[in-house]
Design an enzyme around this catalytic site. Structure first.
Site, PDB file in Angstrom:
ATOM      1  N   TYR A 108       5.636  26.397  36.419  1.00 60.47           N
ATOM      2  CA  TYR A 108       4.468  25.274  35.697  1.00 60.47           C
ATOM      3  C   TYR A 108       3.442  26.135  34.681  1.00 60.47           C
ATOM      4  O   TYR A 108       2.807  26.590  35.367  1.00 60.47           O
ATOM      5  CB  TYR A 108       4.424  24.717  36.501  1.00 60.47           C
ATOM      6  CG  TYR A 108       3.356  22.982  36.559  1.00 60.47           C
ATOM      7  CD1 TYR A 108       4.100  22.508  35.973  1.00 60.47           C
ATOM      8  CD2 TYR A 108       1.791  23.139  35.832  1.00 60.47           C
ATOM      9  CE1 TYR A 108       3.570  21.191  34.923  1.00 60.47           C
ATOM     10  CE2 TYR A 108       1.287  22.523  34.798  1.00 60.47           C
ATOM     11  CZ  TYR A 108       2.255  20.934  35.238  1.00 60.47           C
ATOM     12  OH  TYR A 108       1.429  20.416  34.533  1.00 60.47           O
ATOM     13  N   GLU A 196       2.276  20.334  28.895  1.00 59.40           N
ATOM     14  CA  GLU A 196       2.400  20.837  29.766  1.00 59.40           C
ATOM     15  C   GLU A 196       4.306  21.784  29.315  1.00 59.40           C
ATOM     16  O   GLU A 196       4.711  20.902  28.974  1.00 59.40           O
ATOM     17  CB  GLU A 196       3.213  19.493  30.664  1.00 59.40           C
ATOM     18  CG  GLU A 196       2.127  18.996  32.448  1.00 59.40           C
ATOM     19  CD  GLU A 196       3.037  18.425  32.772  1.00 59.40           C
ATOM     20  OE1 GLU A 196       2.207  18.073  34.167  1.00 59.40           O
ATOM     21  OE2 GLU A 196       3.962  17.798  32.550  1.00 59.40           O
TER      22      GLU A 196
END
Ligand code: GDP
Ligand code: MN
Length: 385
Positions: A108, A196
């Site tokens: 991530y 993101e």
């Protein structure tokens, strides 16, 4: 403003951030052609302004143009419901066809404006993929957060530190640190509020790729990003919110049944709290703003009333630049136009020309109950709980 994954990836590419080869399709036959061009297997991905698509059936690995065509044709006429959307979901108007990649590890990587450090923070985790919310909740120590100094910007050592913490080897630390630096440039140049990449992928042939992309741009900066404004997809947004924005009204739709009309964002939040503490729940946040005209006030009320859940409206105005008499005339204008004389309006008016405003409402056919304090307002709306 939110961008679609394919739009964010187009921007990433311009900054040299590697993404899988892909093409966007708006029809099922385009999806088949794109699959043929890219070469199967491919991943077909629903393009919606919501995450959680993988778990909701919006992402599929397919092995032929025909399979891509049939999966795309199902997606393209549907609304995708994920844990981030309401029960009605969001319409899928395009799909991204991407070369399938062999994933060795999923990370991530994100950047977001953080109120407590008063700047951008970079966030990363070894535990990327579809369960990042669970990781954050159950094992927060697996999430690395690095504040970025707004004056110095992201320092090269910070990018290397993140890459190191992801457990990468020397060569991939270099590539990833470079990618993080480019990502920060995307963030700053485009006035992003959030980026993101989940997952950031290490492939089995040792490439680092952004397999997913989420990019939100600060609405207040859109005036200087015409090229981004031009690609906005309002089909993904609440229609009332889009309408409100056209009239420069700050409106956010919520699930309750008490419409709220207020001037000033702080007072609007306090008013929503009053509705909640009375056991009722607000149908919206609405800040009419300072210099509203009668027409704008009328529009604000009509927006609130076009939400079918609204059973009563709580008006809380502290007249200042917006005079209470102007607001009152706006309410009368709206109700006379819509002939919706039954809707109960609980009105608290103070400040500039409050007396005149109250007089105008008293002499109208509107169903108005006046209150002086927020406690009184709460008790009047508690019957709608
Ligand atoms: P999200 O669920 O909306 O976040 O959509 P993503 O784009 O992140 O896709 C969900 C998941 O699908 C990813 O975490 C990957 O595990 C998987 N996925 C996406 N693209 C590929 C691919 O090309 N190959 C493989 N093997 N898996 C993929
Ligand atoms: Mn994802």
């Amino acid at each position: 403003m939110k961008l679609h994954e394919y739009q964010a990836k187009d921007i990433f590419l311009k900054y040299g951030i590697p993404v899988p080869k892909g093409k966007v399709a708006t029809t099922s036959s385009q999806a088949a052609t794109a699959t043929f061009d890219i070469g199967e297997p491919v991943v077909v991905k629903a393009q919606v302004h919501a995450g959680g698509r993988g778990k909701a059936g919006g992402v599929k690995l397919v092995k032929s143009p025909g399979e891509a065509e049939s999966f795309a044709s199902n997606l393209l006429k549907s609304n995708l419901v994920t844990y981030q959307t309401g029960p009605e979901g969001v319409p899928v108007n395009s799909v991204l066809i991407e070369e399938a990649i062999n994933i060795s590890e999923e990370f991530y990587l994100g950047m977001v404006i953080d109120g407590s450090s008063k700047g951008v923070v970079a966030i990363a985790s070894k535990e990327g993929g579809v369960n990042i919310e669970e990781v954050a909740e159950k094992t927060p120590e697996k999430i690395i957060t690095i504040p970025i100094d707004p004056v110095l910007g992201l320092q090269p050592f910070q990018g290397r530190k993140i890459a190191y913490e992801l457990g990468l080897n020397q060569e991939n630390i270099r590539k990833t640190a470079d990618l993080i630096q480019k990502l920060y440039a995307v963030f700053i140049d485009n006035d992003a509020t959030l980026i993101e990449i989940n997952p950031l992928v290490l492939t089995s042939d040792n490439q680092i790729l952004a397999a997913d992309a989420k990019l939100d741009i600060d609405d207040d900066s859109i005036f200087r990003h015409q090229e981004i404004k031009n690609i906005s997809d309002i089909s993904q947004e609440d229609t009332l919110e889009v309408e409100a924005r056209d009239f420069d009204i700050n409106y956010v739709k919520l699930d309750g049944n008490i419409g709220c009309i207020v001037n000033g964002a702080g007072l609007a939040m306090a008013t929503m709290d009053v509705a909640s503490s009375a056991g009722a729940s607000p149908a919206n946040f609405l800040d009419i703003g300072g210099g509203a005209t009668e027409e704008k006030v009328a529009k604000a009320l009509s927006l609130v009333l076009s939400d079918n859940n609204v059973k009563a409206v709580l008006v809380n105005l502290f007249g200042g630049i917006l005079r209470c008499d102007i607001a009152a005339r706006g309410f009368v204008m709206c109700i006379e136009e819509s002939q919706n004389f039954n809707i109960p309006l609980i009105v608290r008016m103070l400040g500039t020309n409050a007396k005149e405003g109250i007089e105008i409402l008293k002499n109208s056919n509107l169903n108005v109950t006046f209150v002086d304090t927020l406690e009184e307002a709460a008790s009047k709306i508690s019957k709608y709980s």
